[in-house]
Every structure is written in C-alpha cells, then in structure tokens.
Motif scaffolding. Structure first.
Motif, PDB file in Angstrom:
ATOM      1  N   VAL A 184       0.839  -1.200   0.000  1.00 46.73           N
ATOM      2  CA  VAL A 184       0.000   0.000   0.000  1.00 46.73           C
ATOM      3  C   VAL A 184       0.872   1.247   0.000  1.00 46.73           C
ATOM      4  O   VAL A 184       0.607   2.218  -0.714  1.00 46.73           O
ATOM      5  CB  VAL A 184      -0.953  -0.003   1.217  1.00 46.73           C
ATOM      6  CG1 VAL A 184      -1.671   1.331   1.342  1.00 46.73           C
ATOM      7  CG2 VAL A 184      -1.953  -1.138   1.102  1.00 46.73           C
ATOM      8  N   GLY A 185       1.924   1.234   0.802  1.00 47.42           N
ATOM      9  CA  GLY A 185       2.830   2.375   0.855  1.00 47.42           C
ATOM     10  C   GLY A 185       3.545   2.603  -0.462  1.00 47.42           C
ATOM     11  O   GLY A 185       3.623   3.737  -0.959  1.00 47.42           O
ATOM     12  N   PHE A 186       4.062   1.530  -1.045  1.00 47.72           N
ATOM     13  CA  PHE A 186       4.771   1.659  -2.318  1.00 47.72           C
ATOM     14  C   PHE A 186       3.835   2.146  -3.429  1.00 47.72           C
ATOM     15  O   PHE A 186       4.218   2.975  -4.257  1.00 47.72           O
ATOM     16  CB  PHE A 186       5.387   0.317  -2.718  1.00 47.72           C
ATOM     17  CG  PHE A 186       6.508  -0.124  -1.824  1.00 47.72           C
ATOM     18  CD1 PHE A 186       7.641   0.659  -1.656  1.00 47.72           C
ATOM     19  CD2 PHE A 186       6.436  -1.332  -1.140  1.00 47.72           C
ATOM     20  CE1 PHE A 186       8.673   0.254  -0.831  1.00 47.72           C
ATOM     21  CE2 PHE A 186       7.460  -1.741  -0.302  1.00 47.72           C
ATOM     22  CZ  PHE A 186       8.581  -0.953  -0.151  1.00 47.72           C
ATOM     23  N   ALA A 187       2.605   1.631  -3.433  1.00 51.74           N
ATOM     24  CA  ALA A 187       1.635   2.054  -4.450  1.00 51.74           C
ATOM     25  C   ALA A 187       1.268   3.522  -4.277  1.00 51.74           C
ATOM     26  O   ALA A 187       1.170   4.271  -5.257  1.00 51.74           O
ATOM     27  CB  ALA A 187       0.381   1.180  -4.367  1.00 51.74           C
ATOM     28  N   ALA A 188       1.080   3.943  -3.035  1.00 44.12           N
ATOM     29  CA  ALA A 188       0.723   5.339  -2.769  1.00 44.12           C
ATOM     30  C   ALA A 188       1.840   6.281  -3.194  1.00 44.12           C
ATOM     31  O   ALA A 188       1.592   7.329  -3.816  1.00 44.12           O
ATOM     32  CB  ALA A 188       0.413   5.516  -1.282  1.00 44.12           C
ATOM     33  N   ILE A 189       3.068   5.921  -2.873  1.00 41.79           N
ATOM     34  CA  ILE A 189       4.205   6.757  -3.261  1.00 41.79           C
ATOM     35  C   ILE A 189       4.320   6.834  -4.779  1.00 41.79           C
ATOM     36  O   ILE A 189       4.589   7.899  -5.345  1.00 41.79           O
ATOM     37  CB  ILE A 189       5.508   6.200  -2.649  1.00 41.79           C
ATOM     38  CG1 ILE A 189       5.483   6.392  -1.132  1.00 41.79           C
ATOM     39  CG2 ILE A 189       6.730   6.886  -3.249  1.00 41.79           C
ATOM     40  CD1 ILE A 189       6.594   5.682  -0.405  1.00 41.79           C
ATOM     41  N   SER A 190       4.083   5.711  -5.448  1.00 41.76           N
ATOM     42  CA  SER A 190       4.122   5.699  -6.916  1.00 41.76           C
ATOM     43  C   SER A 190       3.105   6.673  -7.504  1.00 41.76           C
ATOM     44  O   SER A 190       3.414   7.438  -8.429  1.00 41.76           O
ATOM     45  CB  SER A 190       3.846   4.280  -7.427  1.00 41.76           C
ATOM     46  OG  SER A 190       3.740   4.264  -8.834  1.00 41.76           O
ATOM     47  N   ASP A 202      -4.697  11.139 -13.820  1.00 38.68           N
ATOM     48  CA  ASP A 202      -4.044  10.534 -14.978  1.00 38.68           C
ATOM     49  C   ASP A 202      -3.599   9.103 -14.655  1.00 38.68           C
ATOM     50  O   ASP A 202      -2.408   8.783 -14.635  1.00 38.68           O
ATOM     51  CB  ASP A 202      -2.841  11.387 -15.397  1.00 38.68           C
ATOM     52  CG  ASP A 202      -2.268  10.967 -16.738  1.00 38.68           C
ATOM     53  OD1 ASP A 202      -2.961  10.246 -17.477  1.00 38.68           O
ATOM     54  OD2 ASP A 202      -1.116  11.348 -17.038  1.00 38.68           O
ATOM     55  N   ILE A 203      -4.573   8.250 -14.413  1.00 41.34           N
ATOM     56  CA  ILE A 203      -4.302   6.866 -14.035  1.00 41.34           C
ATOM     57  C   ILE A 203      -3.962   6.037 -15.276  1.00 41.34           C
ATOM     58  O   ILE A 203      -4.665   6.084 -16.284  1.00 41.34           O
ATOM     59  CB  ILE A 203      -5.525   6.252 -13.320  1.00 41.34           C
ATOM     60  CG1 ILE A 203      -5.850   7.032 -12.044  1.00 41.34           C
ATOM     61  CG2 ILE A 203      -5.290   4.773 -13.019  1.00 41.34           C
ATOM     62  CD1 ILE A 203      -4.767   6.995 -10.999  1.00 41.34           C
ATOM     63  N   ASP A 204      -2.879   5.275 -15.178  1.00 42.32           N
ATOM     64  CA  ASP A 204      -2.465   4.394 -16.264  1.00 42.32           C
ATOM     65  C   ASP A 204      -2.358   2.978 -15.707  1.00 42.32           C
ATOM     66  O   ASP A 204      -1.288   2.513 -15.325  1.00 42.32           O
ATOM     67  CB  ASP A 204      -1.118   4.852 -16.838  1.00 42.32           C
ATOM     68  CG  ASP A 204      -0.675   3.996 -18.015  1.00 42.32           C
ATOM     69  OD1 ASP A 204      -1.525   3.281 -18.585  1.00 42.32           O
ATOM     70  OD2 ASP A 204       0.528   4.023 -18.356  1.00 42.32           O
ATOM     71  N   ALA A 205      -3.507   2.315 -15.603  1.00 38.03           N
ATOM     72  CA  ALA A 205      -3.533   0.979 -15.012  1.00 38.03           C
ATOM     73  C   ALA A 205      -4.640   0.158 -15.660  1.00 38.03           C
ATOM     74  O   ALA A 205      -5.596   0.703 -16.227  1.00 38.03           O
ATOM     75  CB  ALA A 205      -3.762   1.065 -13.502  1.00 38.03           C
ATOM     76  N   ARG A 206      -4.495  -1.153 -15.555  1.00 33.50           N
ATOM     77  CA  ARG A 206      -5.509  -2.066 -16.085  1.00 33.50           C
ATOM     78  C   ARG A 206      -5.827  -3.113 -15.024  1.00 33.50           C
ATOM     79  O   ARG A 206      -4.930  -3.620 -14.348  1.00 33.50           O
ATOM     80  CB  ARG A 206      -5.021  -2.747 -17.362  1.00 33.50           C
ATOM     81  CG  ARG A 206      -6.084  -3.605 -18.024  1.00 33.50           C
ATOM     82  CD  ARG A 206      -5.651  -4.208 -19.343  1.00 33.50           C
ATOM     83  NE  ARG A 206      -6.818  -4.744 -20.031  1.00 33.50           N
ATOM     84  CZ  ARG A 206      -7.557  -4.072 -20.905  1.00 33.50           C
ATOM     85  NH1 ARG A 206      -7.220  -2.834 -21.222  1.00 33.50           N
ATOM     86  NH2 ARG A 206      -8.614  -4.624 -21.470  1.00 33.50           N
ATOM     87  N   LEU A 209      -4.955   1.304  -8.563  1.00 31.73           N
ATOM     88  CA  LEU A 209      -4.695   2.550  -9.279  1.00 31.73           C
ATOM     89  C   LEU A 209      -3.235   2.666  -9.718  1.00 31.73           C
ATOM     90  O   LEU A 209      -2.935   3.264 -10.754  1.00 31.73           O
ATOM     91  CB  LEU A 209      -5.064   3.744  -8.403  1.00 31.73           C
ATOM     92  CG  LEU A 209      -6.541   3.849  -8.001  1.00 31.73           C
ATOM     93  CD1 LEU A 209      -6.741   5.002  -7.028  1.00 31.73           C
ATOM     94  CD2 LEU A 209      -7.432   4.034  -9.236  1.00 31.73           C
ATOM     95  N   ALA A 210      -2.333   2.096  -8.934  1.00 30.86           N
ATOM     96  CA  ALA A 210      -0.907   2.160  -9.258  1.00 30.86           C
ATOM     97  C   ALA A 210      -0.461   0.994 -10.121  1.00 30.86           C
ATOM     98  O   ALA A 210       0.721   0.907 -10.487  1.00 30.86           O
ATOM     99  CB  ALA A 210      -0.082   2.201  -7.975  1.00 30.86           C
TER     100      ALA A 210
END
Length: 262
Positions: A26-32, A131-135, A244-245
């Motif tokens: 969660v932390g890594f995704a949020a920072i990304s 500007d989300i770039d995820a699938r 989202l990340a």
C-alpha cells in the motif's frame, strides 16, 4: 514551511502503522501515485502512530504525546498525505481539539491539520490529478470506510480514479456506507456485533458478483479479508491504491494471512 519547487510540492508521506506492518505494498503504491502526480515524496524514518488507538481508548495523555511527535515530524512539509481516511481524520479533525490547551502545540496542530490529506482526496481535490495508467480486468465493488466518508467526505474521489482503470467494472454495494465492524477497538470490545457486521458486508459484496472488494483503509480491509477467508468466500480484498498504481499482481489481503478476529 517547505514550499513548492520546480519539481512539484514536497510531500511528507505517512505510511500508517497497519500498512507498514501488514501491507507495505500500500505504501509503495501510494508513493508511486504521488510521484506520477508530480510530487516530491519523502518518508520520514522516525514517524510513529498518529495516536488514534490511544485517543479512542480514552488514553488522552498518550494520544497527546503521539500527536506532538507527528507534528514535529511532518510540520516542515508542504503537505502531509496518507493512504488512510482513519489516520488523516485523526490529524485533521482531532489534533486541534486534543492540543487546544497546549500553548506550545495548539497553533501547530491547526497548521498541520490544514495541510493534511487522505491520498485520494489529495490527488483529486488538491492536485486535480486523475491521470491513471492501469488495467484491472475484474468486476470490483467498493467499501466506503467510516472515517474517510464521515470525517473527510471521501466518496466520489476513489470512484473518479477507478473510472480511469482500463478493464475494471465497478458494481456498488447496497451497504457501501455501512461500517465493516472493525472500528478500531470496537471489534475487541463488541466481537459478536463486529462479526455480524463484517459477515453482512461480505454477503453484500458477493451479491454484486464482484471478484474483488476495494477500500481506502488497510485496517478495515484486513478485517474484511480475514473474515472472508474464514467464510471461504471467493472474494479478494485490496487497497484501492494497489489497483490505481497497477500493483495488483501479488497476493490479495487475507491470502495466507490470519486477518483480524472480527
């Protein structure tokens, strides 16, 4: 105060105790996400608990000590951001009241509260960024956590961002705004009521046909994941920032974990 530079606003990232100990993804995704939005992100190594467990348990002096520590750690940043409506609700709504009679910290508590934000609210409401770039090729449902919804008004923000995820279909819960039964120490003090609440939440999620349940607070999600595993419900549970990340390749919450006892 640290001001914005040509490289974007300088953000102090608050990982939260539960994410740090149980779900660091969660932390890594949020920072990304923050970096993609143009922020300079720093994670102070000496950060500690926001003090909410002590505050909710009536241990006012302990909560005040922890609040002062958080203020000292993050007040130099332009923004304080966390992937948790619960922790940010504590900082924004309760710190000013908790330290109102402390001449050395009263104004500092107000100043920090004014620049503290839950992650999704910060991205959409402050930065106007989506500007989300995820699938994610699954049907999902979304649980609105109590503190984020009722204290911070977080409702449309996650849905705005999820609408940008390719392949994702969101089906709403009938009980999207009802508590999952965790409630911090609530699940310990009232285990039977908590168990009934989380069971109903999982049944509601299954009725939507979703394969994954998302939410914005790791503690609530661990509660739901643990109960889903014990119910043998075919429901994966993830923090919304992982989707989202684009970091949803690993195991979901509850897979190989005990979860909480709710």
């Amino acid at each position: 105060m640290v001001t914005s530079s040509a490289y974007g606003p300088r953000v102090g990232f608050f990982i939260t105790c539960v994410a740090d100990l149980f779900r660091p993804t969660v932390g890594f995704a949020a920072i990304s996400l923050l970096q993609k939005a143009g922020c300079q992100v720093e994670v102070p190594p000496d950060q500690t608990c926001c003090g909410q467990p002590a505050f909710n348990s009536g241990a006012k002096a302990m909560a005040q000590t922890q609040a002062r520590r958080v203020i000292e750690t993050f007040e130099s940043y332009e923004y304080l951001v966390a992937p948790s409506g619960s922790c940010m609700g504590m900082v924004k709504e309760h710190y000013p009241q908790l330290l109102a009679n402390d001449p050395a910290y009263a104004e500092r508590a107000k100043a920090l509260a004014a620049k503290s934000h839950e992650l999704l609210s910060f991205l959409t409401d402050v930065l106007d960024w989506d500007d989300i770039d995820a699938r994610f090729d699954e049907v999902v449902t979304y649980h609105d956590t109590c503190s984020g919804l009722r204290e911070l008004g977080i409702k449309d923000q996650p849905r705005r961002l999820l609408a940008k995820v390719r392949g994702l279909e969101l089906r709403e819960l009938t009980s999207a705004e009802e508590c999952c039964g965790f409630g911090g120490t609530f699940c310990v003090k009232y285990p039977e009521i908590s168990d009934r609440m989380v069971s109903e939440k999982i049944k509601d999620a299954q009725k939507t046909g979703a394969t994954t349940l998302l939410g914005g607070d790791t503690s609530c999600l661990l509660n739901i994941a643990g109960k889903a595993e014990r119910m043998k419900a075919p429901l994966k549970v993830r923090h919304v920032v992982e989707i989202l990340a684009g970091m949803a390749d690993g195991s979901a919450m509850g897979e190989g974990e005990e979860g909480t006892k709710g």
